[in-house]
Structures are given as structure tokens and as C-alpha cells.
Design a protein around this motif. Structure first.
Motif, mmCIF file in Angstrom:
data_model
loop_
_atom_site.group_PDB
_atom_site.id
_atom_site.type_symbol
_atom_site.label_atom_id
_atom_site.label_comp_id
_atom_site.label_asym_id
_atom_site.label_seq_id
_atom_site.Cartn_x
_atom_site.Cartn_y
_atom_site.Cartn_z
ATOM 1 N N GLY A 42 46.190 57.735 49.572
ATOM 2 C CA GLY A 42 45.952 58.702 48.518
ATOM 3 C C GLY A 42 45.023 58.235 47.414
ATOM 4 O O GLY A 42 44.850 58.939 46.415
ATOM 5 N N LYS A 43 44.447 57.053 47.593
ATOM 6 C CA LYS A 43 43.559 56.513 46.558
ATOM 7 C C LYS A 43 42.182 56.240 47.144
ATOM 8 O O LYS A 43 42.005 56.138 48.355
ATOM 9 N N GLU A 44 41.218 56.112 46.265
ATOM 10 C CA GLU A 44 39.870 55.788 46.694
ATOM 11 C C GLU A 44 39.769 54.306 47.036
ATOM 12 O O GLU A 44 40.534 53.475 46.534
ATOM 13 N N ARG A 45 38.814 54.001 47.872
ATOM 14 C CA ARG A 45 38.558 52.595 48.201
ATOM 15 C C ARG A 45 38.092 51.866 46.945
ATOM 16 O O ARG A 45 37.290 52.391 46.172
ATOM 17 N N GLU A 46 38.585 50.642 46.759
ATOM 18 C CA GLU A 46 38.223 49.880 45.567
ATOM 19 C C GLU A 46 37.756 48.480 45.940
ATOM 20 O O GLU A 46 38.191 47.897 46.936
ATOM 21 N N PHE A 47 36.919 47.959 45.093
ATOM 22 C CA PHE A 47 36.380 46.606 45.255
ATOM 23 C C PHE A 47 37.480 45.581 44.989
ATOM 24 O O PHE A 47 38.270 45.723 44.060
ATOM 25 N N VAL A 48 37.493 44.535 45.798
ATOM 26 C CA VAL A 48 38.441 43.437 45.611
ATOM 27 C C VAL A 48 37.723 42.134 45.261
ATOM 28 O O VAL A 48 38.032 41.505 44.253
ATOM 29 N N ALA A 49 36.761 41.757 46.091
ATOM 30 C CA ALA A 49 36.091 40.475 45.887
ATOM 31 C C ALA A 49 34.748 40.483 46.594
ATOM 32 O O ALA A 49 34.526 41.238 47.541
ATOM 33 N N ARG A 50 33.878 39.586 46.134
ATOM 34 C CA ARG A 50 32.546 39.449 46.736
ATOM 35 C C ARG A 50 32.169 37.984 46.707
ATOM 36 O O ARG A 50 32.509 37.260 45.762
ATOM 37 N N ILE A 51 31.453 37.554 47.741
ATOM 38 C CA ILE A 51 30.970 36.185 47.791
ATOM 39 C C ILE A 51 29.505 36.212 48.169
ATOM 40 O O ILE A 51 29.074 36.981 49.033
ATOM 41 N N SER A 52 28.727 35.358 47.534
ATOM 42 C CA SER A 52 27.296 35.315 47.768
ATOM 43 C C SER A 52 26.967 34.738 49.142
ATOM 44 O O SER A 52 27.841 34.222 49.841
ATOM 45 N N ARG A 53 25.705 34.818 49.512
ATOM 46 C CA ARG A 53 25.292 34.374 50.849
ATOM 47 C C ARG A 53 25.614 32.905 51.102
ATOM 48 O O ARG A 53 26.039 32.538 52.198
ATOM 49 N N SER A 54 25.428 32.098 50.102
ATOM 50 C CA SER A 54 25.695 30.670 50.264
ATOM 51 C C SER A 54 27.152 30.306 50.011
ATOM 52 O O SER A 54 27.599 29.213 50.356
ATOM 53 N N GLY A 55 27.863 31.220 49.372
ATOM 54 C CA GLY A 55 29.244 30.936 48.998
ATOM 55 C C GLY A 55 29.384 30.310 47.629
ATOM 56 O O GLY A 55 30.491 30.000 47.185
ATOM 57 N N SER A 56 28.275 30.135 46.936
ATOM 58 C CA SER A 56 28.319 29.447 45.647
ATOM 59 C C SER A 56 28.810 30.340 44.513
ATOM 60 O O SER A 56 29.231 29.840 43.461
ATOM 61 N N SER A 57 28.751 31.658 44.725
ATOM 62 C CA SER A 57 29.186 32.584 43.675
ATOM 63 C C SER A 57 30.222 33.557 44.226
ATOM 64 O O SER A 57 30.081 34.058 45.341
ATOM 65 N N THR A 58 31.244 33.774 43.425
ATOM 66 C CA THR A 58 32.290 34.720 43.805
ATOM 67 C C THR A 58 32.593 35.656 42.635
ATOM 68 O O THR A 58 32.395 35.295 41.466
ATOM 69 N N TYR A 59 33.077 36.832 42.964
ATOM 70 C CA TYR A 59 33.390 37.850 41.966
ATOM 71 C C TYR A 59 34.686 38.537 42.399
ATOM 72 O O TYR A 59 34.924 38.734 43.583
ATOM 73 N N TYR A 60 35.496 38.891 41.406
ATOM 74 C CA TYR A 60 36.790 39.480 41.709
ATOM 75 C C TYR A 60 37.078 40.681 40.814
ATOM 76 O O TYR A 60 36.663 40.721 39.656
ATOM 77 N N ALA A 61 37.825 41.612 41.358
ATOM 78 C CA ALA A 61 38.374 42.673 40.523
ATOM 79 C C ALA A 61 39.401 42.062 39.579
ATOM 80 O O ALA A 61 40.084 41.086 39.924
ATOM 81 N N ASP A 62 39.512 42.629 38.402
ATOM 82 C CA ASP A 62 40.460 42.100 37.421
ATOM 83 C C ASP A 62 41.881 42.100 37.971
ATOM 84 O O ASP A 62 42.685 41.222 37.642
#
Length: 118
Positions: A42-62
Motif C-alpha cells: 500500500g505504499k510507494e517504493r522508497e529509497f534505502v541505500a546507494r553505493i558508488s561504482r567503486s564502493g567508496s561512497s555510500t548513501y542511506y535513507a534517514d
């Protein structure tokens, strides 16, 4: 093209852990940034995490920061999502996706179900 297959989902109690894996086909895996998304009923798809091509950078949902960790192994064409301190609100189908641009995702897996019981 890239084909993505997720695995590792299941049923876990609140406070427990799961590790999701995403296996990618193709020889150009390292040219894609990779993301994890989830969609609860019942909810929209949401972002959880992302990792860069090399793996050196990561991003997360709060909502998952400090509990989830994304990692990748370019030699094995795989990306993982380690999920700790799981909560019932983490229950969803989890998808991995491959991206060639800063904002869009080009390829998606079929998803794996994660259910967290209270």
C-alpha cells in the motif's frame, strides 16, 4: 544490459538481522552505481541505500541510517545490504537496482520479501 537477482529475504523478529544479496550478470558491473529500494504494501517504493561504482561512497535513507550497511564486491558482481536492528516498519519487498546516472536507475531485480515480526 544487467540482470539482477536478489536473495536473502525472510522472516525475522524485531531486533534481528538479515543480509540481502544482489547478484548481477554482465561484465560491466563496476560501471554501475547500485541502489537498494523497498516497497511496503500500500505504499510507494522508497529509497534505502546507494553505493558508488567503486564502493567508496555510500548513501542511506534517514530511516535506516546506522542500522543498514550497503557494500559491494566488483570481482564477484554482487552488492549486499546488511540490515541490523530490524523493525516491523522495515517489512517490505526489497529491490536492488543498477544506475548509470546520478538520479536514475536503469535495471531492477525482481525483489525479495523481508518480514519483521513484532
Amino acid at each position: 544490459q544487467v540482470q539482477l537477482v536478489e536473495s536473502g529475504g525472510g522472516l525475522v523478529q524485531a531486533g534481528g538481522s538479515l543480509r540481502l544479496s544482489c547478484a548481477a550478470s554482465g561484465r560491466t558491473f563496476s560501471s554501475y552505481a547500485m541502489g537498494w529500494f523497498r516497497q511496503a504494501p500500500g505504499k510507494e517504493r522508497e529509497f534505502v541505500a546507494r553505493i558508488s561504482r567503486s564502493g567508496s561512497s555510500t548513501y542511506y535513507a534517514d530511516s535506516v541510517k546506522g542500522r543498514f550497511t550497503v557494500s559491494r564486491n566488483n570481482a564477484k558482481n554482487s552488492v549486499d545490504l546488511q540490515m541490523n536492528s530490524l523493525k516491523p516498519e522495515d517489512t517490505a519487498v526489497y529491490y536492488c537496482a543498477a544506475s548509470t546516472s546520478p538520479t536514475g536507475y536503469d535495471y531492477w531485480g525482481q525483489g525479495t520479501q523481508v518480514t519483521v515480526s513484532s
